[in-house]
Design a protein around this motif. Structure first.
Motif, mmCIF file in Angstrom:
data_model
loop_
_atom_site.group_PDB
_atom_site.id
_atom_site.type_symbol
_atom_site.label_atom_id
_atom_site.label_comp_id
_atom_site.label_asym_id
_atom_site.label_seq_id
_atom_site.Cartn_x
_atom_site.Cartn_y
_atom_site.Cartn_z
ATOM 1 N N ARG A 35 0.826 -1.201 0.000
ATOM 2 C CA ARG A 35 0.000 0.000 0.000
ATOM 3 C C ARG A 35 0.863 1.253 0.000
ATOM 4 O O ARG A 35 2.001 1.241 0.482
ATOM 5 C CB ARG A 35 -0.934 0.006 1.217
ATOM 6 C CG ARG A 35 -0.214 -0.101 2.551
ATOM 7 C CD ARG A 35 -1.193 -0.134 3.717
ATOM 8 N NE ARG A 35 -0.580 -0.598 4.950
ATOM 9 C CZ ARG A 35 0.051 0.171 5.835
ATOM 10 N NH1 ARG A 35 0.161 1.468 5.602
ATOM 11 N NH2 ARG A 35 0.572 -0.340 6.929
ATOM 12 N N VAL A 36 0.312 2.328 -0.529
ATOM 13 C CA VAL A 36 0.913 3.663 -0.464
ATOM 14 C C VAL A 36 -0.172 4.623 -0.007
ATOM 15 O O VAL A 36 -1.362 4.390 -0.259
ATOM 16 C CB VAL A 36 1.492 4.104 -1.826
ATOM 17 C CG1 VAL A 36 2.633 3.193 -2.242
ATOM 18 C CG2 VAL A 36 0.415 4.142 -2.899
ATOM 19 N N GLU A 37 0.240 5.700 0.662
ATOM 20 C CA GLU A 37 -0.754 6.637 1.180
ATOM 21 C C GLU A 37 -0.174 8.033 1.324
ATOM 22 O O GLU A 37 1.043 8.215 1.465
ATOM 23 C CB GLU A 37 -1.277 6.159 2.525
ATOM 24 C CG GLU A 37 -0.200 6.021 3.598
ATOM 25 C CD GLU A 37 -0.709 5.291 4.835
ATOM 26 O OE1 GLU A 37 -1.360 5.947 5.663
ATOM 27 O OE2 GLU A 37 -0.448 4.073 4.943
ATOM 28 N N ALA A 38 -1.061 9.026 1.257
ATOM 29 C CA ALA A 38 -0.730 10.411 1.562
ATOM 30 C C ALA A 38 -1.241 10.718 2.957
ATOM 31 O O ALA A 38 -2.344 10.297 3.335
ATOM 32 C CB ALA A 38 -1.366 11.348 0.545
ATOM 33 N N ILE A 39 -0.429 11.443 3.746
ATOM 34 C CA ILE A 39 -0.717 11.670 5.165
ATOM 35 C C ILE A 39 -0.741 13.163 5.450
ATOM 36 O O ILE A 39 0.109 13.921 4.967
ATOM 37 C CB ILE A 39 0.359 11.007 6.050
ATOM 38 C CG1 ILE A 39 0.557 9.546 5.658
ATOM 39 C CG2 ILE A 39 0.002 11.123 7.522
ATOM 40 C CD1 ILE A 39 1.797 8.917 6.277
ATOM 41 N N ILE A 40 -1.712 13.594 6.264
ATOM 42 C CA ILE A 40 -1.774 14.986 6.701
ATOM 43 C C ILE A 40 -2.389 15.023 8.089
ATOM 44 O O ILE A 40 -3.211 14.164 8.434
ATOM 45 C CB ILE A 40 -2.597 15.854 5.710
ATOM 46 C CG1 ILE A 40 -2.416 17.340 6.025
ATOM 47 C CG2 ILE A 40 -4.071 15.452 5.712
ATOM 48 C CD1 ILE A 40 -2.963 18.257 4.942
ATOM 49 N N GLY A 41 -1.972 15.990 8.914
ATOM 50 C CA GLY A 41 -2.545 16.059 10.249
ATOM 51 C C GLY A 41 -1.916 17.130 11.119
ATOM 52 O O GLY A 41 -1.198 18.017 10.636
#
Length: 223
Positions: A35-41
């Motif tokens: 899996r690959v993902e974009a992260i923000i927070g």
């Protein structure tokens, strides 16, 4: 006076056109695969309990801001339980807002910016429903803080690389066979560091006490 920030409003809309052959799999998601993902927070670093200044209430001793980056991983769905490994590269807008009213003693004199953060670890989860995974995670984190300090005559502009561990927990929702979204809280503890000099060998390692709290959301794809 401690600064309080409330952040996190993230919305994602996807249109999915399912092939007739894939319709049979709906309602029973398989969390297996890369899996690959974009992260923000939201990201905040604070002085730990051994370095916190309880005498001067003008010292905030924390920096906070927007955290963003990318993650990769690989999971194995064993039925009711999912196990996996993962890694991240993130950055942050967190920095000191230096003023005459206070000094961030937990991070040293002058300006401090949160730099890149590298993480590698593992997670284990249980399926709350066929398409919803509740999980816990843990691993190693190496965070960089960019420090600009001055005594009025001499200026220091160097990076501090810190080593620590991270624990976290979250929920992952499978929106389709290959798209997912996550929400997660994680706590990191940094206890060792070294100064990464630009023109000289790195310094000897020294002890620090820095806590980091993050609440993040992700959207990604599984292959």
């Amino acid at each position: 006076m401690k600064k309080t920030i409330a952040i996190l409003a993230a919305g994602t809309a996807f249109g999915v056109v399912a092939m007739p052959a894939a319709a049979q799999n709906m309602g029973s998601s398989d969390f297996t695969g890369p899996r690959v993902e974009a992260i923000i927070g939201y990201d905040v670093s604070k002085a730990g309990s051994t370095s916190d200044n309880d005498i001067n209430d003008q010292d905030d001793e924390s920096i906070d801001g927007l955290m963003y980056g990318v993650g990769i991983g690989y999971d194995v769905d064993m039925g009711g339980v999912v196990v996996g490994v993962e890694g991240e590269y993130t950055d942050s807008t967190a920095k000191t807002e230096y003023s005459n009213g206070g000094d961030f003693e937990g991070f040293g004199l002058g300006r401090v910016d949160a730099g890149r953060d590298l993480y590698v670890g593992a997670r284990v989860g249980a399926k709350v429903s066929p398409d919803l995974l509740a999980y816990v995670k843990g691993g190693y984190t190496n965070a960089r803080y960019n420090v600009l300090a001055t005594d009025g005559e001499n200026e220091l502009d160097e990076n501090i690389d810190t080593d620590g561990w991270r624990l976290g927990a979250g929920l992952e929702y499978a929106m389709s066979d290959n798209m997912f979204t996550k929400i997660e809280y994680r706590y990191s503890k940094y206890s060792e560091a070294e100064i990464d000099f630009q023109d000289l060998p790195d310094s000897d390692r020294f002890d620090i006490d820095t806590d980091r709290h993050q609440v993040v959301a992700s959207v990604g794809m599984r292959f």
